[in-house]
Every structure is written in structure tokens, then in C-alpha cells.
Design an enzyme around this catalytic site. Sequence first.
Site, PDB file in Angstrom:
ATOM      1  N   ASP A 211       3.190   9.442  -0.720  1.00 41.11           N
ATOM      2  CA  ASP A 211       2.183   8.557  -0.465  1.00 41.11           C
ATOM      3  C   ASP A 211       1.980   7.511  -1.375  1.00 41.11           C
ATOM      4  O   ASP A 211       2.003   7.935  -2.645  1.00 41.11           O
ATOM      5  CB  ASP A 211       0.836   9.573  -0.342  1.00 41.11           C
ATOM      6  CG  ASP A 211      -0.072   9.333   0.668  1.00 41.11           C
ATOM      7  OD1 ASP A 211       0.073   8.183   0.954  1.00 41.11           O
ATOM      8  OD2 ASP A 211      -0.395  10.110   1.364  1.00 41.11           O
TER       9      ASP A 211
ATOM     10  N   HIS B  25       0.904  -1.363   0.069  1.00 38.75           N
ATOM     11  CA  HIS B  25       0.059   0.158   0.166  1.00 38.75           C
ATOM     12  C   HIS B  25       0.829   1.254  -0.014  1.00 38.75           C
ATOM     13  O   HIS B  25       0.224   2.481  -0.435  1.00 38.75           O
ATOM     14  CB  HIS B  25      -0.885  -0.130   1.312  1.00 38.75           C
ATOM     15  CG  HIS B  25      -2.059  -1.053   1.205  1.00 38.75           C
ATOM     16  ND1 HIS B  25      -3.486  -0.815   0.615  1.00 38.75           N
ATOM     17  CD2 HIS B  25      -1.790  -2.461   1.163  1.00 38.75           C
ATOM     18  CE1 HIS B  25      -4.018  -1.882   0.884  1.00 38.75           C
ATOM     19  NE2 HIS B  25      -3.440  -2.789   1.094  1.00 38.75           N
TER      20      HIS B  25
HETATM   21  C1  GDG Z   1      -2.133   3.750   3.135  1.00 37.26           C
HETATM   22  C2  GDG Z   1      -1.342   4.411   2.241  1.00 37.26           C
HETATM   23  C3  GDG Z   1      -2.872   4.347   0.471  1.00 37.26           C
HETATM   24  C4  GDG Z   1      -8.619   9.807   7.897  1.00 37.26           C
HETATM   25  N1  GDG Z   1      -9.019  10.172   8.995  1.00 37.26           N
HETATM   26  C5  GDG Z   1     -10.416   9.740   9.279  1.00 37.26           C
HETATM   27  C6  GDG Z   1     -10.441   8.873   8.418  1.00 37.26           C
HETATM   28  N2  GDG Z   1      -9.478   8.704   7.565  1.00 37.26           N
HETATM   29  C7  GDG Z   1      -9.462   7.634   6.336  1.00 37.26           C
HETATM   30  C8  GDG Z   1      -9.649   8.553   5.081  1.00 37.26           C
HETATM   31  C9  GDG Z   1      -9.126   7.530   4.011  1.00 37.26           C
HETATM   32  C10 GDG Z   1      -8.035   6.633   5.004  1.00 37.26           C
HETATM   33  O1  GDG Z   1      -8.226   6.972   6.360  1.00 37.26           O
HETATM   34  C11 GDG Z   1      -6.758   7.237   4.803  1.00 37.26           C
HETATM   35  O2  GDG Z   1      -6.044   6.761   3.492  1.00 37.26           O
HETATM   36  P1  GDG Z   1      -4.951   7.419   2.792  1.00 37.26           P
HETATM   37  O3  GDG Z   1      -4.726   6.557   1.429  1.00 37.26           O
HETATM   38  O4  GDG Z   1      -5.134   8.717   2.635  1.00 37.26           O
HETATM   39  O5  GDG Z   1      -3.700   7.109   3.845  1.00 37.26           O
HETATM   40  P2  GDG Z   1      -3.000   6.055   4.732  1.00 37.26           P
HETATM   41  O6  GDG Z   1      -3.975   5.699   5.950  1.00 37.26           O
HETATM   42  O7  GDG Z   1      -1.784   6.128   4.905  1.00 37.26           O
HETATM   43  O8  GDG Z   1      -3.039   4.660   3.890  1.00 37.26           O
HETATM   44  C12 GDG Z   1      -1.914   5.000   1.403  1.00 37.26           C
HETATM   45  C13 GDG Z   1      -3.591   3.626   1.450  1.00 37.26           C
HETATM   46  O9  GDG Z   1      -3.007   2.977   2.487  1.00 37.26           O
HETATM   47  C14 GDG Z   1      -4.543   2.686   0.813  1.00 37.26           C
HETATM   48  O10 GDG Z   1      -3.692   1.783   0.085  1.00 37.26           O
HETATM   49  O11 GDG Z   1      -3.790   5.035  -0.177  1.00 37.26           O
HETATM   50  O12 GDG Z   1      -0.921   5.673   0.384  1.00 37.26           O
HETATM   51  O13 GDG Z   1      -0.293   5.095   3.132  1.00 37.26           O
HETATM   52  O14 GDG Z   1      -9.864   6.484   3.794  1.00 37.26           O
HETATM   53  O15 GDG Z   1     -10.926   8.989   4.795  1.00 37.26           O
HETATM   54  N3  GDG Z   1     -11.711   8.099   8.381  1.00 37.26           N
HETATM   55  C15 GDG Z   1     -12.524   8.331   9.253  1.00 37.26           C
HETATM   56  N4  GDG Z   1     -12.473   9.260  10.509  1.00 37.26           N
HETATM   57  C16 GDG Z   1     -11.198  10.122  10.242  1.00 37.26           C
HETATM   58  O16 GDG Z   1     -11.111  11.119  11.114  1.00 37.26           O
HETATM   59  N5  GDG Z   1     -13.877   7.769   9.555  1.00 37.26           N
END
Ligand code: GDG
Length: 464
Positions: A361, A155
Site C-alpha cells: 500500500d 499515491h
Molecule cells: C490510494 C492508495 C493511499 C473505504 N471504504 C469506504 C470509505 N473508504 C475510504 C477510507 C479511506 C479511503 O477510502 C481509502 O484510502 P486508502 O489509503 O486506505 O486506500 P486507497 O483507496 O487504495 O488509496 C493508498 C491513498 O491513495 C491516499 O494517497 O493511502 O495507499 O492506494 O479514506 O476511509 N469511505 C466511505 N465509505 C466506505 O465504505 N465513506
Amino acid sequence: MSRLVVVSNRIAAMEGKKESAGGLAVGIMDSLKDAGGMWFGWNGKISEEDLPLEKHQQDNITFASFSLKQSEYDQYYLNFSNTVIWPAFHYRLDLVQYQREDYDGYCQVNERLAGRLQPLVEPDDILWIHDYHLLPFAAACRKLGMTNRIGFFLHIPFPTSEIFNALPPRKELLEMLCEYDLIGFQAETDRLAFIENLSLVTDVEQLDDDRFSAYGKSVTVRVYPIGVEPDSIRELAEGALPPKLAHLRDKLNGKLIISVDRLDYSKGLPERFQAFETLLENYPQHRGNIRYFQIAPTSRGDVQAYQDIRHELETEAGRINGHFSTLEWTPLFYLNQHYERSLLMKIFRHCEVGLVTPLRDGMNLVAKEYVASQDPANPGVLILSRFAGAANELTSALLVNPYDRDGVAAALDKALCMPLDERISRYKEMMDVITKNDIVHWRQTFLNDLKEVPIQESKAAKAS
Ligand code: GDG
């Protein structure tokens, strides 16, 4: 029919709460529902006793979870996964703290988990392993004689050799990765970096466009950019804002900028705060008329670097607000809290600018969620770091260099002033990609490929 077995560091707590779960958890659950099978992972508990697996059944899916001993949690999770691999793979060698015993602990946990999983797996089950905690998992399974098809999806980014070379066990890690039948990356740059690193430590023969032989094993290496679930996001986003937020929205009578990130140094939050400050300095016409909401729930709070960034942000937010606030106006709301997913999607829809500027990212799902939440008749503008995997697909966002605070401030000004027709055309272009490469497409292409890629000859021989 072969079942699907998913292995990830943590099991998502689903139990019927589909609307509050993130897209990735829903995507994995849907794959499991299709094929029937099992989700195997850590239950978040620490115990010094060798407890039996916790199991529960939900329709055709078994959830099997294990606890970790304190020393395992420290070495496998906190230290090697999150203080070596995570920073290194996000190009932060300055934050890496490597110790050989942590690496040994990391491999031992992978071996112990493979040993606990083995009795639950049938020979024709397909195994899908997720993320950087489990790089050695297939190698551990092979040691036990398991000949199943095993796929791996990373990821996070895979770093180029200048970075990867700094990891003492780099050769072992690469050799163990070759035990997978299929490796999926988020972006072509990650795939190329993996092949480059492999070629630097051993002889690599290219068997096919994307199939390689190394260490006497063969592995298929492809790109599967992860997506979101646009229909369900739109449904969540369309509901009304809770009254308190609606009141806040109406009171400002101006434009809102939103960022949502796990509180993580890879997400570029201090740099982003400084870019916002530059906007207020260089474009004073926006003062009093805009507000920047940064939602950043705490994550990995027991790792020192995460405590440091939290303190840094609190100081920065206070400094910027201290400088620019008036009796009527506070420019920056920094919310170190977790919000319900459905509320987040509504907030996205009511904010004119989505500001997503990680320093590195793998993909960044927030960027895609922000776009998918928008009102098609009056969409907001996405500002996106060119160092997020999502930038390969969302080329109609305003792409920025997150280290360039003047550049990000200029993009913010442009986004705040962008005419409706340009906003709509950028939104449509991005939605086309988001709809085409959604989470269903991601899981189906990966799993279809995993069922079809040639398996290694040695394994085929053992299986027959
Ligand atoms: C890893 C990789 C890759 C965030 N704050 C809250 C919340 N979130 C949710 C977001 C989003 C998820 O968490 C974060 O996903 P990201 O992709 O932005 O980043 P990582 O957590 O670092 O994820 C990344 C991912 O895996 C998938 O392959 O894209 O590059 O680092 O869905 O909305 N959700 C809730 N409350 C929050 O306060 N409910």
C-alpha cells in the site's frame, strides 16, 4: 497571483458535502480554496461524441470535467492504468496484462487531456497532477509548449527494478516522468526505487540532495507521506452510533475487530480472513467473544481480477462462518457495501482492534483514520502491515507480515488482551505523528516546494 490547477483521474463530487468526502478530497479542495484555481478530471461519463468540457464554479474554484470514449476508457483506464500499472506497482506481475495498444491509448488520452487543459491555463498557474493514470501528463504538456511549474504526486508505491523492468515501456515512462519539476512519493523506499530505476536506463547526475538530471531535464524527487484530518475525524467519531449498530454492539458483550478497504487484491483480504480463522483455531478462548467486521465496498468491478477477489471472499467468509458459527454467534460479518464516512469513523471508535493488513500500500489512510477515531481514554489497538507506507510512521502499531497468518493471529490475540496503559501509550505515540503529519502539512509542504524548486533551464529559457 498564480492559481493552482489540480489534475486527477476523477474529480471528487464535493458540492457542499464536506462531511461525507474523504480526507484527500477535502485536502485538495482546501488547497484550491487557498489559491483559487481549477480541478480538472474525468466526470465518470462515457460518450462517443466530442462533448465540450462540463464546467461549474464553486466560490473561487472551477471544476472542469471531460467524458471519455469507450475505447479510451478501456485502454487508458481499465487496461493500462488498472491492469498494468496498478498490479505491477503493487508487486502483482502475475495480474499484469500488457498490450502495446493499451499503452498507446493511455499516452493518447494523456495528450488529449493536456490539449483540453491548455487553453484554460495561464502561464504562471501551478499544476499539481495526481497519481498513476497521469504519469505522462507533464510530458504531454511540455509537447504543447507549456512551461508552467508541474508537480506530480504518486499515491501508490513505486516498485523496485525487478518489477519495473518487466514493464515494456519502462524507459518511456521514466523519461516522461522527468518532465515534472517535482515528484512526490509516499515513502523513502518509493523515492529510492524511482532513482534506482532511472539510473538503470540512463545517465543520472545528482545535482543536489534530491535533485537529479537525466535525459537533459532536471527533477526534484521528495517524500511527502499523506495524512488525514485528525480534528474532523475525532468530531465525526464522537457522535452516537445509530441504534441498530449500538444494539449489535451491546448484544455481543465482547470485542470487535474492524477492517475497511476498497475491495482490492492489494489489500490482503483473503490472507486476513485466514489469519482470523487461525486466531479462532489457535486461541479458542476468543470464540463467542469477538466479532470481525470487514467492510469492503466494491471497486473497479469491471476488471476481472476484482470480480475474482470478490467471489473468493464470499466463499471464504461462508466457509469460516460455516465452521465456527453457533446458534448465538457469528464470528465474521463481511459487508460488501459503501458506508457514510461519518458512520465509518464512529464504527472505528467502537471497535477494540483495527486490522489493516495490505500486501502492499502506498500509505493506507484507513490505518490513520482508525487511530484518529479512538477515544483517548480508552483507545483501541492498530494492527498494521509492515508493507503499508503508514508503517514508516505508525511504528507503535502492532506491525505484522500479512503473509504470516500465525503472526497476524498472534498479534490479534495480543491486541485483544492488551492492557489499558499500553494501549494509551501506543495511541499517544501514533497520534503525535498523525497530528504532525496531517493532510494540511502534506499539501502545504508539497505546494510550497513546488513553488520553490528550481525549474528546468530549457523551460526557464523558453519562458523568458
Ligand atoms: C490510494 C492508495 C493511499 C473505504 N471504504 C469506504 C470509505 N473508504 C475510504 C477510507 C479511506 C479511503 O477510502 C481509502 O484510502 P486508502 O489509503 O486506505 O486506500 P486507497 O483507496 O487504495 O488509496 C493508498 C491513498 O491513495 C491516499 O494517497 O493511502 O495507499 O492506494 O479514506 O476511509 N469511505 C466511505 N465509505 C466506505 O465504505 N465513506
